[in-house]
Design a protein around this motif. Sequence first.
Motif, PDB file in Angstrom:
ATOM      1  N   ILE A 187       0.855  -1.189   0.000  1.00 50.27           N
ATOM      2  CA  ILE A 187       0.000   0.000   0.000  1.00 50.27           C
ATOM      3  C   ILE A 187       0.889   1.237   0.000  1.00 50.27           C
ATOM      4  O   ILE A 187       1.847   1.333   0.787  1.00 50.27           O
ATOM      5  CB  ILE A 187      -0.922   0.033   1.242  1.00 50.27           C
ATOM      6  N   VAL A 188       0.590   2.176  -0.876  1.00 52.12           N
ATOM      7  CA  VAL A 188       1.295   3.463  -0.927  1.00 52.12           C
ATOM      8  C   VAL A 188       0.349   4.550  -0.425  1.00 52.12           C
ATOM      9  O   VAL A 188      -0.769   4.698  -0.948  1.00 52.12           O
ATOM     10  CB  VAL A 188       1.763   3.793  -2.358  1.00 52.12           C
ATOM     11  N   LEU A 189       0.764   5.280   0.600  1.00 52.29           N
ATOM     12  CA  LEU A 189       0.009   6.417   1.134  1.00 52.29           C
ATOM     13  C   LEU A 189       0.865   7.660   0.925  1.00 52.29           C
ATOM     14  O   LEU A 189       1.851   7.878   1.641  1.00 52.29           O
ATOM     15  CB  LEU A 189      -0.311   6.213   2.618  1.00 52.29           C
ATOM     16  N   ASP A 190       0.538   8.458  -0.060  1.00 49.60           N
ATOM     17  CA  ASP A 190       1.458   9.510  -0.509  1.00 49.60           C
ATOM     18  C   ASP A 190       0.654  10.736  -0.927  1.00 49.60           C
ATOM     19  O   ASP A 190      -0.584  10.703  -1.003  1.00 49.60           O
ATOM     20  CB  ASP A 190       2.281   8.968  -1.691  1.00 49.60           C
ATOM     21  N   HIS A 191       1.374  11.821  -1.200  1.00 51.16           N
ATOM     22  CA  HIS A 191       0.716  13.027  -1.714  1.00 51.16           C
ATOM     23  C   HIS A 191       1.545  13.699  -2.806  1.00 51.16           C
ATOM     24  O   HIS A 191       1.132  14.742  -3.328  1.00 51.16           O
ATOM     25  CB  HIS A 191       0.437  14.019  -0.585  1.00 51.16           C
ATOM     26  N   HIS A 192       2.670  13.127  -3.162  1.00 46.77           N
ATOM     27  CA  HIS A 192       3.514  13.725  -4.193  1.00 46.77           C
ATOM     28  C   HIS A 192       2.910  13.517  -5.577  1.00 46.77           C
ATOM     29  O   HIS A 192       2.287  12.486  -5.850  1.00 46.77           O
ATOM     30  CB  HIS A 192       4.920  13.127  -4.145  1.00 46.77           C
ATOM     31  N   ASP A 211      -6.225  10.381 -11.529  1.00 46.37           N
ATOM     32  CA  ASP A 211      -7.599   9.891 -11.596  1.00 46.37           C
ATOM     33  C   ASP A 211      -8.343  10.003 -10.265  1.00 46.37           C
ATOM     34  O   ASP A 211      -9.384   9.389 -10.083  1.00 46.37           O
ATOM     35  CB  ASP A 211      -7.624   8.433 -12.078  1.00 46.37           C
ATOM     36  N   CYS A 212      -7.812  10.787  -9.339  1.00 50.50           N
ATOM     37  CA  CYS A 212      -8.479  10.990  -8.044  1.00 50.50           C
ATOM     38  C   CYS A 212      -9.181  12.344  -8.068  1.00 50.50           C
ATOM     39  O   CYS A 212      -8.545  13.382  -8.269  1.00 50.50           O
ATOM     40  CB  CYS A 212      -7.466  10.943  -6.897  1.00 50.50           C
ATOM     41  N   ASP A 213     -10.487  12.329  -7.879  1.00 50.17           N
ATOM     42  CA  ASP A 213     -11.263  13.573  -7.917  1.00 50.17           C
ATOM     43  C   ASP A 213     -11.763  13.979  -6.530  1.00 50.17           C
ATOM     44  O   ASP A 213     -12.799  14.628  -6.384  1.00 50.17           O
ATOM     45  CB  ASP A 213     -12.438  13.434  -8.886  1.00 50.17           C
ATOM     46  N   SER A 214     -11.002  13.611  -5.490  1.00 48.30           N
ATOM     47  CA  SER A 214     -11.407  13.914  -4.110  1.00 48.30           C
ATOM     48  C   SER A 214     -11.341  15.391  -3.772  1.00 48.30           C
ATOM     49  O   SER A 214     -11.987  15.854  -2.829  1.00 48.30           O
ATOM     50  CB  SER A 214     -10.517  13.135  -3.133  1.00 48.30           C
ATOM     51  N   GLY A 215     -10.511  16.138  -4.494  1.00 48.91           N
ATOM     52  CA  GLY A 215     -10.308  17.544  -4.160  1.00 48.91           C
ATOM     53  C   GLY A 215      -9.461  17.759  -2.923  1.00 48.91           C
ATOM     54  O   GLY A 215      -9.439  18.847  -2.349  1.00 48.91           O
ATOM     55  N   LEU A 216      -8.699  16.718  -2.523  1.00 50.95           N
ATOM     56  CA  LEU A 216      -7.902  16.789  -1.291  1.00 50.95           C
ATOM     57  C   LEU A 216      -6.400  16.854  -1.586  1.00 50.95           C
ATOM     58  O   LEU A 216      -5.584  16.438  -0.768  1.00 50.95           O
ATOM     59  CB  LEU A 216      -8.209  15.564  -0.417  1.00 50.95           C
ATOM     60  N   GLY A 217      -6.049  17.406  -2.728  1.00 51.67           N
ATOM     61  CA  GLY A 217      -4.641  17.464  -3.110  1.00 51.67           C
ATOM     62  C   GLY A 217      -3.782  18.318  -2.207  1.00 51.67           C
ATOM     63  O   GLY A 217      -2.554  18.288  -2.313  1.00 51.67           O
ATOM     64  N   HIS A 218      -4.390  19.078  -1.305  1.00 52.28           N
ATOM     65  CA  HIS A 218      -3.629  19.929  -0.395  1.00 52.28           C
ATOM     66  C   HIS A 218      -3.217  19.201   0.880  1.00 52.28           C
ATOM     67  O   HIS A 218      -2.590  19.798   1.762  1.00 52.28           O
ATOM     68  CB  HIS A 218      -4.434  21.171  -0.034  1.00 52.28           C
ATOM     69  N   GLY A 431       7.321  21.470  -8.641  1.00 54.52           N
ATOM     70  CA  GLY A 431       7.108  20.037  -8.797  1.00 54.52           C
ATOM     71  C   GLY A 431       6.831  19.667 -10.234  1.00 54.52           C
ATOM     72  O   GLY A 431       7.374  18.687 -10.769  1.00 54.52           O
ATOM     73  N   ALA A 432       5.977  20.449 -10.901  1.00 58.21           N
ATOM     74  CA  ALA A 432       5.660  20.191 -12.305  1.00 58.21           C
ATOM     75  C   ALA A 432       6.895  20.352 -13.182  1.00 58.21           C
ATOM     76  O   ALA A 432       7.092  19.589 -14.139  1.00 58.21           O
ATOM     77  CB  ALA A 432       4.551  21.130 -12.767  1.00 58.21           C
ATOM     78  N   ALA A 433       7.735  21.340 -12.870  1.00 54.70           N
ATOM     79  CA  ALA A 433       8.957  21.549 -13.655  1.00 54.70           C
ATOM     80  C   ALA A 433       9.917  20.379 -13.499  1.00 54.70           C
ATOM     81  O   ALA A 433      10.531  19.917 -14.478  1.00 54.70           O
ATOM     82  CB  ALA A 433       9.629  22.855 -13.232  1.00 54.70           C
ATOM     83  N   ILE A 434      10.054  19.881 -12.285  1.00 61.34           N
ATOM     84  CA  ILE A 434      10.937  18.736 -12.036  1.00 61.34           C
ATOM     85  C   ILE A 434      10.418  17.498 -12.769  1.00 61.34           C
ATOM     86  O   ILE A 434      11.189  16.743 -13.387  1.00 61.34           O
ATOM     87  CB  ILE A 434      11.038  18.462 -10.521  1.00 61.34           C
ATOM     88  N   GLY A 448       7.774  15.831  -6.656  1.00 62.56           N
ATOM     89  CA  GLY A 448       7.479  16.725  -5.545  1.00 62.56           C
ATOM     90  C   GLY A 448       6.130  17.373  -5.718  1.00 62.56           C
ATOM     91  O   GLY A 448       5.259  16.852  -6.409  1.00 62.56           O
ATOM     92  N   HIS A 449       5.965  18.552  -5.125  1.00 59.56           N
ATOM     93  CA  HIS A 449       4.714  19.295  -5.270  1.00 59.56           C
ATOM     94  C   HIS A 449       5.039  20.740  -5.613  1.00 59.56           C
ATOM     95  O   HIS A 449       6.181  21.067  -5.935  1.00 59.56           O
ATOM     96  CB  HIS A 449       3.840  19.172  -4.025  1.00 59.56           C
TER      97      HIS A 449
END
Length: 602
Positions: A187-192, A211-218, A431-434, A448-449
Motif C-alpha cells: 500500500i502506498v500512502l502519498d501526496h507527491h 484519476d483521483c477527484d477527491s479535491g484533497l490534493g492539499h 514540482g511540475a517543472a521537475i 514533488g509538489h
Amino acid sequence: MSDAPSLIASPEPVLSVHSSGSGRAWVWRDDSLATGDGRLALAMAQRAAIPEILARILHSRGVDATRVAAFLDPRLRDWLPDPSCLRDMDRASARLAEAVRAGETIGVFGDYDVDGACGTTILTETLRDLGCAVHFHIPDRQKEGYGPNGPALEGLREKGATLLICVDCGTAAVSLLDRLGESDDIIVLDHHKPDGAVLPGCIVVNPNRLDCDSGLGHLCATSVAFLTLIATCRALRLSGWFDTHEEPALLRKLDLVALATICDVMPLRDLNRAFVAQGLRVMGRGERLGLATLASVAGVKETASAMACGFGIGPRINAGGRIAQAELGVTLLLSDDAFEARALAEKLDEINRQRQTVEADILTEAYQQAEAQLEAGHAALFLHGEDWHPGVVGIVASRVRERCNRPVLVGAVQDGLIKGSARSVPGIDIGAAIIGASQSGLLLTGGGHAMAAGFSLPQDKAQAFHAFLDDTLAEARQRPRHDALCIDGILSLRGATAEIATQLARLGPFGAGHEEPIIAISRVRAVKTERIGRDGNTLRVILQGEDGGRLRGLVFRAADKAYAALLEDRAMPVLHVAGQLRCEQWQGQDMLSFFILDAATI
C-alpha cells in the motif's frame, strides 16, 4: 462585540513605502483594505459578533460572512470527508482490516522528513494498538536516497512482514514496487505528484494521482494515513471487530497530523485548518511524551503552536534524517519511556546544532552562486557544490529563496551525480517543472509538489537541466528581486495593544495560504537596541512612538536582514516598521511583543 479600534486605512502604497530597508514595497494584501470602505467588514463584524479588526482581515482574505464561525473555530465534523472519496481508499482499508483480523506482521517504510516520520508513527502506533506486529524503516538520506528501495523492503519482509506500507513516498517507484509481488500486499500512502498517469500496480492512495477527484490534493501524507486509519477502523467496526476488541483513540493522533501539515508547508485551508486547530489542542495536553520532551529540551515555551512546530520541534525531528540516524525522530515519537525520550531528544537537539553549523558553511557559497546567476539573468537558481552536505540542501534552498525571490534548486555533488532539493515561490510550480525535466530524460529521479521537490541527475547534464528550468520557469524572471510585503493594517504604537494582539491571535492557526497578519506601525524610533541569543543573531529593540508609547520589538536572524541597520542606527531616525503583534506568556505574565519583518525610513 469588542470596542477594539479599527485598522487605519491608508492610500497605496502602504505608508508610501516604495522601497524599505530590505528593498521591498509595502502593499495591501487585498485592495479592499486600501479603500477605507469598511461597510462590508462592518456588516460581517455585526453578523458574526466579532471585532471589526478581525472582520476586515477575514473579508480581505475571502472568508464568506456565513463561514466566519467555521473559520475561527474549525471543527473536524464540519470538514472531515468520507475517506472513500480518495481513489483506492476502500481497497487499502479492506486490506488493512484483513491484516488486523489475521494478526499479520506489517512493515512501514517512511520518508525521512517530518511528514514521513509522523505518518510512520501514527501507522505503527495504531496498527500495534490493533494487535499487529509492526516494523518500520526510515531510509538513510545519503546511503539509500529518497523513496523505497529493494534491500529495505526485503529487510522488512525478512522480519515477517506480509503487508508493506510506503508513506510519504512510493508514487514514483513504479518499477521497484511492481517487481515485489502481489499488488494487494503493498500500500502506498502519498501526496507527491505522480510522473504522469503511470502508477505502481499496488494499492495507491494519493489525492494527487491524476484519476483521483477527491479535491484533497492539499493534504500531506500523514493526513492521508490518518484518513486511511479512519476508513480501516470503519471497516473493522462494520465487521464487528470492536465488539470484542478496543477501538483506538484516533483523535489523539491529531497532534502528529498537525505537526506534519505545518512542517510540510501545506496550505492551511478547509480540512487542513481543522486538522491543525484540533491537533494543536491535542498537542497542548502534553500526552505524547516524545513531543513534550523534545519541546522541553528545545526550550520551546509554547509547545502547542504553529510556530513551535515549524521552528522548534520540526527542525529537530528533521535533523536526524538530514545528517544522522534517520529513525531517531520516529523512535522518539513512539517512546513511552521518560529516560529514553530524554536521551533521544537531547541527541536530536545536538544533531540540530550540527546541522545549523553545516548549513551556515554552505550558505555563504550558495549566496555567492545565487548572486552570479541573478546577474546572468537566470529565471531559476541552480546551485551545487562538491563538498556540500546533501542533508541540508533543502534548508539552504529555502534560505536562498527568501533572499532572492526565485525558484531555487540546491544540490550536493558526489561521484559524478548531483542530488538535491528545490524550493519555489508562490505561483510557480516547481514540482511540475521537475517532473517535466524527468520526462525529458534530464533527471535520474525527480518529483514533488508545487512548493518543494527533490531531484538527481548526472553532473554532465547540469547545464542542460538549468537551461530547461530557465525555459520552463521563464515567468520567474519578471518577479522583483524582493517581493512586496503584504500589509493587513496600520496601527499607531499606542494602538498596538495586548487586546489587539489577542484578537489577531483568534485568526490562527497560521501557515501557508493563511499567513499571520502583518501590521505596520507608523512613525517610531528604536531608542534602545541589543543583540541577544546564543549567537547574538537576535536583535531586541525598544520602539518608541511620537506619542510616548513604548513596545518591545524582536528581529530574528538579524545578520541576514538588511533593515536591521535602520533599527541599530544610533541617530535613531523616525521609521515605519512592519511585523506581527503577539501577546505571549512568559513566567506567568502576558508579554506584548512586535516581531519585526521590515523597517523603512520616513
